[in-house]
Design an enzyme around this catalytic site. Structure first.
Site, PDB file in Angstrom:
ATOM      1  N   ASP A   1       0.920  -1.251  -0.108  1.00  0.00           N
ATOM      2  CA  ASP A   1      -0.068   0.023   0.001  1.00  0.00           C
ATOM      3  C   ASP A   1       0.790   1.401   0.245  1.00  0.00           C
ATOM      4  OD1 ASP A   1      -1.837   2.131   0.471  1.00  0.00           O
ATOM      5  OD2 ASP A   1      -2.916   1.013   2.078  1.00  0.00           O
TER       6      ASP A   1
ATOM      7  N   GLU B   1       2.154   2.417  12.902  1.00  0.00           N
ATOM      8  CA  GLU B   1       0.910   2.534  12.031  1.00  0.00           C
ATOM      9  C   GLU B   1      -0.243   1.576  12.641  1.00  0.00           C
ATOM     10  OE1 GLU B   1      -1.477   1.329  10.376  1.00  0.00           O
ATOM     11  OE2 GLU B   1      -0.564   0.133   8.955  1.00  0.00           O
TER      12      GLU B   1
ATOM     13  N   GLU C   1      -9.865  -2.283  15.489  1.00  0.00           N
ATOM     14  CA  GLU C   1      -8.897  -3.043  16.216  1.00  0.00           C
ATOM     15  C   GLU C   1      -8.391  -2.436  17.229  1.00  0.00           C
ATOM     16  OE1 GLU C   1      -6.116  -3.719  13.157  1.00  0.00           O
ATOM     17  OE2 GLU C   1      -6.906  -5.664  12.395  1.00  0.00           O
TER      18      GLU C   1
ATOM     19  N   HIS D   1      -5.361   0.012   1.402  1.00  0.00           N
ATOM     20  CA  HIS D   1      -5.666  -1.228   1.958  1.00  0.00           C
ATOM     21  C   HIS D   1      -7.190  -1.016   3.043  1.00  0.00           C
ATOM     22  CE1 HIS D   1      -3.100  -0.521   5.253  1.00  0.00           C
ATOM     23  NE2 HIS D   1      -3.908  -1.159   6.019  1.00  0.00           N
TER      24      HIS D   1
END
Length: 588
Positions: A246, A339, A348, A525
């Site tokens: 990505d 990240e 998440e 993504h």
């Protein structure tokens, strides 16, 4: 008087076969732990490892009190390092201190190379030098005894050798049993994941009460398993290749770090969730004095190999574990890079861990990269998407499958790439997060929004996406609310009052770097998050859609999201507004 004779067809033939087996089994070469040299004796092998590579295995084993299985892990760990780094054979100073995680990791009971005979010799090997001398003396005694006692001594010697061989085979069997146990545990984890993903979430009103009650009682353990599955899901290569490929993501971080080398030069950097180590290596190349890379996934073992392969091990220290629980080799860091973003930014819940790292380790005046993030909501008109994703179930090879649609009270939010041409309304900023001041509690939010239809269309869904920004200093003022809510456009639109598809902070006059995951930018993504409406809105250009957007962590799994949208349609012509509608979504 009888005479004992050894005929060609009798004992001698059997003896030859025995000797052939003995030579084949007892003289199989063993490869050095580090280089390609082979040895017939483990004692000679370890003497070579000490002299050529600076690793005294016998002394290390004795000093640290390593048992048989820990010794196996040491051998397999070193061999794994050699397989991942072609230059590893030139190591001249390798040591361990007993705190390494791999010493208790059963993954390293699996042989790193096929038929590794050194593993079978570990338990039989007397690693003490003096014992080695005594062993040699015993062999000499046996030899002299053989001369004196003849066949009886030979048979006694072979009995000892056979006993040793049996013990070695027993250890080999134990090793295989450990491998089977390891694979079985992996399969159990996979089975639990399948159960959570495909069965536990089925909305079945006919489920009996006993099953429902047992499910509630087990919710705590499900949360633990879900956490393990989250970290395990980042242990493989595929997900990291997807992220590295990505370019918006990876080059966004690279450009910020490399364009601001003066910010990183001489600094101590913490990389939370380091994955393959790419961000840590960017920071090291940018001049950081020290980089501490943390990950709770087994990918960190490959990250360590990547660091060594690129000769950055003097700068980068890798630590396995949860950032919430770890003690770092330094008290404070100057910069935290991570990240951490998930679908719709907060899926998440990894930002929570970054904020914990900030509060525990970031020095006053320190920098977080990225420094801020923003969640947007817009609306789309896309008949093709609805036909492909929703109406598809109306006729599947001539069969109706209406049960596959979201007919319950909660709708599954979809993650997909939506073309810019489908956008049918302005965007609304529904969350603005300053990473320097935000708290985990504030990541659950509820904000109002107003969308203005940009053309006559049928609005089929709301669409969510996020932008992130990188600042040279956490104290740098971010864009104003007016700037953040400017309309977007494609890159070829030169209107000065519109934000480029490359995101606001990529403009020449901006003091920030950053990138967007919106439909007006290059696809990432993360894609976008689609909230399909049960009833489409027939909107005219200039109509408003107003409402309230609520986002919170799921009560069953805090890494998932529960989202509520209440909205109403306000026609431009001034007619009475329609009734407020309420929709609930989940992002799983």
């Amino acid at each position: 008087m009888s005479v004992l004779s050894y005929s060609e067809s009798g004992f001698d033939t059997q003896d030859d076969r025995w000797d052939d087996w003995e030579d084949e089994e007892m003289n199989t070469p063993m490869k050095c732990l580090f280089c390609v040299q082979t040895f017939q004796s483990p004692i000679v092998l370890f003497q070579h490892a000490k002299q050529a590579h600076g690793f005294d295995f016998p002394k290390t084993r004795t000093t640290l009190g390593l048992d048989f299985y820990q010794s196996m892990r040491v051998v397999n760990y070193i061999r794994t390092m050699g397989l991942s780094d072609p230059n590893f054979e030139h190591v001249s100073g390798f040591t361990i201190d007993g705190t390494e995680a791999f010493l208790n990791d059963d993954a390293y009971l699996k042989p790193a190379i096929p038929d590794d005979n050194l593993l079978y010799a570990l338990d039989e090997l007397d690693l003490d030098d003096s014992a080695s001398v005594r062993s040699t003396s015993r062999v000499g005694s046996l030899s002299r005894s053989f001369k004196a006692d003849g066949l009886e001594s030979l048979e006694s010697l072979r009995e000892r050798e056979l006993t040793a061989r049996i013990r070695a085979l027993e250890h080999q069997l134990g090793l295989r049993e450990r491998e089977v146990k390891y694979v079985s545990e992996q399969f159990d984890e996979y089975r639990q994941m399948v159960k959570r993903q495909f069965y536990d979430s089925i909305d079945d009103n006919g489920v009996d009460k006993e099953v429902a009650d047992s499910g509630e009682k087990g919710s705590g353990s499900e949360e633990v398993d879900g956490s393990n599955y989250y970290f395990n899901s980042y242990a493989g290569n595929d997900i990291h290749m997807q992220m590295l490929q990505d370019k918006v993501r990876t080059e966004g971080y690279r450009d910020f770090i490399y364009d601001n080398k003066d910010v990183f030069k001489g600094k101590v950097v913490l990389d939370v969730g380091c994955g393959t180590g790419i961000l840590s290596m960017f920071a090291a190349r940018a001049g950081a004095a020290k980089v501490i890379a943390v990950d709770n996934s087994d990918i960190i073992h490959k990250a360590r190999a990547n660091v060594i392969e690129n000769k950055l091990e003097d700068v980068i220290t890798l630590v396995k574990g949860k950032i919430e629980d770890l003690e770092l080799p330094v008290d404070k860091v100057d910069i935290i890079i991570s990240e951490w973003m998930g679908y719709f930014l907060l899926f998440e819940a990894m930002l929570d861990s970054v904020l914990v790292a900030r509060d525990r380790f970031l020095a006053p005046g320190g920098l977080l990269a990225p420094s801020a993030s923003y969640i947007y909501l817009t609306a789309i008109s896309d008949e093709e998407y609805i036909n492909d994703q929703i109406n598809y179930w109306d006729s599947v090879y001539g069969f109706k499958m209406s049960a596959m649609k979201s007919t319950g009270p909660v709708i599954e939010a979809d993650v997909d790439v939506v073309p810019a041409k489908s956008v049918a309304a302005s965007r609304a900023l529904i969350a603005e997060i300053d990473h320097g001041t935000a708290t985990p509690a504030a990541l659950d939010f509820s904000n109002s929004f107003t969308l203005v239809a940009t053309r006559d269309s049928t609005i089929h869904a709301f669409l969510g996406y996020f932008d992130v920004a990188f600042a040279r200093s956490q104290a740098t003022p971010g864009p104003s609310h007016a700037e953040l809510t400017l309309p977007v456009c494609d890159d070829d639109d030169s209107s000065a009052q519109q934000v480029s598809g490359r995101a606001l902070w990529k403009q020449p006059e901006s003091s920030m770097n950053g990138f967007t995951t919106g439909p007006h930018g290059t696809a990432t993504h993360w894609k976008q998050t689609v909230f399909v409406l049960r009833e489409p809105i027939q909107a005219k250009q200039g109509d408003e859609v107003c409402g309230q957007f609520t986002c919170r962590k799921s009560t069953t799994n805090p890494r998932e999201l529960d989202l509520d949208i209440s909205y109403y349609h306000v026609p431009k012509d001034g007619t009475a507004q329609t009734v407020t509608k309420q929709l609930s979504y989940q992002l799983r």
